[in-house]
Write a protein that holds these residues in place. Sequence first.
Motif, PDB file in Angstrom:
ATOM      1  N   ARG A  70       0.832  -1.207   0.000  1.00  0.00           N
ATOM      2  CA  ARG A  70       0.000   0.000   0.000  1.00  0.00           C
ATOM      3  C   ARG A  70       0.866   1.257   0.000  1.00  0.00           C
ATOM      4  O   ARG A  70       0.628   2.199  -0.751  1.00  0.00           O
ATOM      5  N   ILE A 115       2.660   1.928  -3.304  1.00  0.00           N
ATOM      6  CA  ILE A 115       1.697   2.429  -4.287  1.00  0.00           C
ATOM      7  C   ILE A 115       1.427   3.904  -4.035  1.00  0.00           C
ATOM      8  O   ILE A 115       1.421   4.728  -4.965  1.00  0.00           O
ATOM      9  N   ASP A 116       1.211   4.269  -2.774  1.00  0.00           N
ATOM     10  CA  ASP A 116       0.903   5.658  -2.437  1.00  0.00           C
ATOM     11  C   ASP A 116       2.051   6.592  -2.778  1.00  0.00           C
ATOM     12  O   ASP A 116       1.852   7.699  -3.287  1.00  0.00           O
ATOM     13  N   SER A 163       4.432   6.237  -5.016  1.00  0.00           N
ATOM     14  CA  SER A 163       4.823   6.330  -6.426  1.00  0.00           C
ATOM     15  C   SER A 163       3.688   6.654  -7.395  1.00  0.00           C
ATOM     16  O   SER A 163       3.948   6.906  -8.576  1.00  0.00           O
ATOM     17  N   LYS A 164       2.432   6.663  -6.926  1.00  0.00           N
ATOM     18  CA  LYS A 164       1.319   6.764  -7.871  1.00  0.00           C
ATOM     19  C   LYS A 164       1.310   8.078  -8.651  1.00  0.00           C
ATOM     20  O   LYS A 164       0.838   8.119  -9.802  1.00  0.00           O
ATOM     21  N   ARG A 222       7.878   5.318 -10.230  1.00  0.00           N
ATOM     22  CA  ARG A 222       7.280   4.114 -10.824  1.00  0.00           C
ATOM     23  C   ARG A 222       8.270   3.433 -11.756  1.00  0.00           C
ATOM     24  O   ARG A 222       8.403   2.205 -11.771  1.00  0.00           O
ATOM     25  N   ILE A 264      -3.129  -5.473  -7.198  1.00  0.00           N
ATOM     26  CA  ILE A 264      -2.360  -4.228  -7.224  1.00  0.00           C
ATOM     27  C   ILE A 264      -3.234  -3.077  -7.686  1.00  0.00           C
ATOM     28  O   ILE A 264      -3.225  -1.980  -7.111  1.00  0.00           O
ATOM     29  N   ALA A 265      -4.006  -3.329  -8.757  1.00  0.00           N
ATOM     30  CA  ALA A 265      -4.900  -2.282  -9.256  1.00  0.00           C
ATOM     31  C   ALA A 265      -5.937  -1.909  -8.209  1.00  0.00           C
ATOM     32  O   ALA A 265      -6.268  -0.729  -8.032  1.00  0.00           O
ATOM     33  N   ALA A 285      -4.629   0.344  -5.598  1.00  0.00           N
ATOM     34  CA  ALA A 285      -4.313   1.678  -6.117  1.00  0.00           C
ATOM     35  C   ALA A 285      -5.529   2.576  -6.251  1.00  0.00           C
ATOM     36  O   ALA A 285      -5.394   3.802  -6.341  1.00  0.00           O
ATOM     37  N   ARG A 332      -9.768  -0.205  -2.730  1.00  0.00           N
ATOM     38  CA  ARG A 332      -8.889  -0.345  -1.572  1.00  0.00           C
ATOM     39  C   ARG A 332      -9.722  -0.399  -0.289  1.00  0.00           C
ATOM     40  O   ARG A 332      -9.427  -1.184   0.614  1.00  0.00           O
TER      41      ARG A 332
END
Length: 415
Positions: free
Chosen positions: A188, A191-192, A194-195, A201, A299-300, A303, A308
């Motif tokens: 989590r 993801i946060d 690098s989003k 990414r 993963i999606a 994100a 989530r």
Amino acid sequence: MSEPELDIIVYGASGFVGKLLAEYLVKNAPAGIKIGLGGRSLEKLAEVRATLGAAAAELPLVIADADDPTALKVLAMRTRVVATTVGPYAKYGHALAHACAAAGTDYVDLTGEVLFHRDSIDANHDLAVSTGARIVHSCGFDSIPSDLGVHVLHKLVQADDAGEMTDTTLVVTSLRGGISGGTIDSVRNQIDVSKDDARLRKLAASPYSLSPDREREPDLGRQSDVTVVDGRKISPSLKGWKAPFFMASYNTRVVRRSNALRDWAYGKKFKYSEVMSVGSSVISPVVAGGVALGLGALIAGLALPPTRFLLDKVLPAPGEGPSEDAQKKGHFTLDVFTVTTTGARYRSRVRAQGDPGYSATAVMLGESALSLAVDSAEDTSLPKAAGVLTPSTALGDVLVERLRSAGFEISAKKL
């Protein structure tokens, strides 16, 4: 500077895995090894100490918040080794790793976070080299079985004078264990972070994101972590199609860093991947494809805020873990296959009883800390290295032998 008063501080001892680690060290550390319990709450640390039996009654309690650099500096200077279970490390690990690098204190953790590991390399490697500290990330199921599996394979290939390793694949042959809430939380967090940053990414996706010198890495073409492959392409003896392994995106980068830190001793054509077995029946290609889709969907889902929210309701939270009985029933067997430049084929195996992410990880982290605290003091066969290292380049054969003595199978043979 005076000698540190402690040999190992377990930082995060009041957490689920931290308590398992403290229990393991109290039972298995040699006589005379001085252990402390570290964390931010005196009350919680005292509660943990009270559960560890009479032998732990006098263990020092070391109070330091992960956001307090001054307290972490004092903690690092009080001990020879810090073993930390406090993650996600991108949130809570930077200051402690840096404090250890500056103090010349050896450090081991359980991170499976590419971006944290990369930041630690950039911030701490040269400093740790100058102080003699060994900052050893990923000393649990991420990524000791992968790193040591390739390490023992390389040693046998080298002993046989069979050339260099080329296509090398870890296959998760069997696995039973709970999903770690800490691992999910690390996913989590990455993801946060690098989003909204394309650079991060791209860095996380690079197969050589942890390399000490990315410019010198060989161009081996596409190296995907989400791959479905016919087992016979890995080794003629393997049946069925293999699915992506959910930890491959991190473990592969650790193993490639080991190769680079050893001046590409595994081989300039060393190409490494990880997959898992889903059976050998005629439907194995369908099952493997389904696993690949499922991982992508997870993963999606993490994100996107709406999905989530739903996933957070069912996925384990940080600090949670399986029962003692479930941990005992856990196990893993990982096989690493390689073919060398001379055409020879080899296989190594890493196998252990115990839940991979919990009880077995406590053994791996505990023996990593003991390798540094005991074997370093005895000036044995630990690799002569400092900096931000991997398990195999920091601990090598010393850790292999320690884990074998703890009941692990770590073997290699020519096929």
